[in-house]
Design an enzyme around this catalytic site. Structure first.
Site, short mmCIF file in Angstrom:
data_model
loop_
_atom_site.label_atom_id
_atom_site.label_comp_id
_atom_site.label_asym_id
_atom_site.label_seq_id
_atom_site.Cartn_x
_atom_site.Cartn_y
_atom_site.Cartn_z
N ASP A 110 0.83 -1.22 0.00
CA ASP A 110 0.00 0.00 0.00
C ASP A 110 0.85 1.26 0.00
OD1 ASP A 110 1.04 -0.33 2.54
OD2 ASP A 110 -0.83 0.16 3.59
N LYS A 116 5.14 2.93 15.50
CA LYS A 116 4.04 3.83 15.88
C LYS A 116 4.23 4.45 17.28
CE LYS A 116 0.78 1.69 12.70
NZ LYS A 116 1.49 0.54 12.15
N ASP A 122 1.83 6.39 2.16
CA ASP A 122 1.12 5.15 2.44
C ASP A 122 -0.34 5.44 2.15
OD1 ASP A 122 -0.77 3.73 4.21
OD2 ASP A 122 0.98 2.71 5.00
N1 GDD Z 1 -0.16 -11.43 4.88
C1 GDD Z 1 -0.52 -10.46 5.71
N2 GDD Z 1 -1.15 -10.80 6.89
N3 GDD Z 1 -0.28 -9.17 5.37
C2 GDD Z 1 -0.68 -8.21 6.24
C3 GDD Z 1 -1.32 -8.49 7.46
C4 GDD Z 1 -1.58 -9.87 7.79
O1 GDD Z 1 -2.16 -10.21 8.83
N4 GDD Z 1 -1.59 -7.31 8.08
C5 GDD Z 1 -1.12 -6.33 7.28
N5 GDD Z 1 -0.59 -6.87 6.15
C6 GDD Z 1 0.02 -6.17 5.01
C7 GDD Z 1 -0.82 -5.00 4.52
O2 GDD Z 1 -1.65 -5.39 3.44
C8 GDD Z 1 0.24 -4.00 4.05
O3 GDD Z 1 0.64 -4.22 2.73
C9 GDD Z 1 1.43 -4.31 4.96
O4 GDD Z 1 1.23 -5.63 5.46
C10 GDD Z 1 1.53 -3.32 6.14
O5 GDD Z 1 0.32 -3.37 6.86
P1 GDD Z 1 -0.48 -2.03 7.22
O6 GDD Z 1 -1.67 -2.44 8.01
O7 GDD Z 1 -0.69 -1.19 6.03
O8 GDD Z 1 0.57 -1.38 8.23
P2 GDD Z 1 0.87 0.15 8.54
O9 GDD Z 1 0.71 0.99 7.33
O10 GDD Z 1 0.06 0.51 9.73
O11 GDD Z 1 2.43 0.09 8.99
C11 GDD Z 1 3.39 -0.57 8.20
O12 GDD Z 1 3.71 0.20 7.05
C12 GDD Z 1 4.32 1.48 7.31
C13 GDD Z 1 4.66 2.11 5.96
O13 GDD Z 1 3.53 2.24 5.19
C14 GDD Z 1 4.67 -0.81 9.03
O14 GDD Z 1 5.54 -1.60 8.26
C15 GDD Z 1 5.33 0.51 9.41
O15 GDD Z 1 6.57 0.26 10.08
C16 GDD Z 1 5.61 1.32 8.15
O16 GDD Z 1 6.15 2.62 8.50
MG MG Z 2 -0.06 0.72 5.45
#
Ligand code: GDD
Ligand code: MG
Length: 332
Positions: free
Chosen positions: A104, A155, A213
């Site tokens: 994403d 976070k 993001d």
């Molecule tokens: N297979 C799988 N299973 N993928 C998952 C799961 C799960 O249970 N949960 C989340 N994901 C995938 C999401 O689809 C996304 O592509 C990625 O893992 C990160 O999940 P998000 O839910 O979007 O996390 P975030 O945006 O709050 O935080 C993450 O991304 C940030 C940057 O965009 C973390 O990696 C942060 O450290 C980072 O800064």
């Molecule tokens: Mg994300």
């Protein structure tokens, strides 16, 4: 070299659209979020593994219909396992090192250059970092000499954030990190695993151009602007017979004669916009219909939404099949 793409989240922050459409399949500047991420993966990669969960079959079907430069294999999870659990579940047959990508994120990056730097510096991993004002939704890094990451906090409260450089969701990891993830239960890679890897040397690769993001409505529309401004939204312009500035990304079967368009719009397949309607800074997914003299600004309309004549839709999100205005209005 192989790439692992995480695509299992529920997309809760983009409901109600994500009740029927996984967030990564929402089109930005005319192309799904997932395929904008695919565009970052070097062509010479041997295989791309998708760690899927929520709506895995929808993602599967979409990928089968849209060609990729490398073979794609999907590894679904029965239960959401979190980022680390998803990595562990899909770890069989990955390369050492491997690319890890969130699905994403919207950016431009040369991953081959990042891999070369990783191989030059050594260590357990190289993480792309982006500089942002508001670090609260992200993982934040503290940087030491030679761009080594000294601390990593997922976070944090603003007062505890060690810098404005955040995990951009793109990295190169040594295969051995997969052995460090516990199996059989949900694991947050960023919270539970990354901090423990720092003694084995994790380096930063700083992104300098743009990054976002696309996980919330506001950031999704901001991401779409970045992509259009980077020329990744196709030819621009407006649909045949329509007025205005654009850029508008237009899919097959769109009808919009006599409508007008401001900047940054995606129109999915078979979208109809009637004469006198105006659309700006929005995404209208396949089959959506905007009747005459309606106005849609800063909004996300899922598939087959109907906006009745003369309605004003500003800063809203509607899911599949919603009807806006008129005799029956289920609302958001
Ligand atoms: N297979 C799988 N299973 N993928 C998952 C799961 C799960 O249970 N949960 C989340 N994901 C995938 C999401 O689809 C996304 O592509 C990625 O893992 C990160 O999940 P998000 O839910 O979007 O996390 P975030 O945006 O709050 O935080 C993450 O991304 C940030 C940057 O965009 C973390 O990696 C942060 O450290 C980072 O800064
Ligand atoms: Mg994300």
């Amino acid at each position: 070299m192989k790439a692992l793409v995480l695509i299992g989240g529920f997309g809760t922050r983009l409901r109600p659209i994500t009740y029927t459409v996984p967030k990564q399949l929402i089109p930005l500047a005319g192309r799904s979020m997932l395929y904008h991420v695919f565009d970052l993966i070097p062509k010479d990669v041997e295989e791309v593994v998708l760690a899927t969960g929520y709506k895995a079959e929808v993602v599967d079907a979409f990928v089968r219909q849209h060609p990729t430069p490398w073979p794609v294999r999907t590894v679904p999870e029965a239960e959401p396992l979190g980022t680390g659990g998803g990595m562990k579940n899909a770890s069989a047959g990955l390369s050492d090192p491997f690319y890890l990508l969130n699905s994403d994120v919207v950016t431009t990056v040369d991953l081959s250059a990042m891999l070369a730097l990783h191989q030059h510096r050594g260590g357990i991993g190289t993480m792309a970092l982006a500089e942002v004002e508001d670090t609260r939704p992200y993982g934040v890094a503290a940087l030491g000499p030679d761009d080594r990451i000294d601390a990593f906090v997922e976070k944090p409260e603003p007062k505890d954030a060690p810098s404005h450089w955040i995990n951009a969701g793109l990295a190169v990891w040594a295969g051995s990190v997969l052995d460090r993830i516990p199996s059989g239960r949900p694991v947050s890679f960023e919270r539970e695993v990354v901090p423990g890897l720092l003694p084995e040397r994790l380096y930063a690769f700083r992104l300098r151009k743009y990054w976002d993001d696309a996980g919330t409505p506001e950031r999704l529309l901001r991401s779409q602007q970045l992509l259009f401004d980077d020329g990744r939204g196709g030819r621009g312009g407006v649909p045949a017979g329509a007025f205005g500035s654009g850029p508008v990304a237009v899919a097959r079967g769109v009808r919009a004669e006599g409508a007008s368009f401001g900047k940054y719009v995606t129109l999915g397949e078979d979208v109809t916009v009637e004469p006198g309607a105006h659309i700006e800074n929005s995404i209208l997914m396949a089959g959506t219909h905007v009747e005459k003299e309606a106005v849609v600004l800063g909004s996300l309309l899922g598939p087959k939404v109907l906006v009745r004549a003369g309605q004003r839709v500003v800063g809203q999100v509607f899911g599949e099949g919603a009807e806006v205005g008129g005799p029956t209005t289920p609302g958001r």
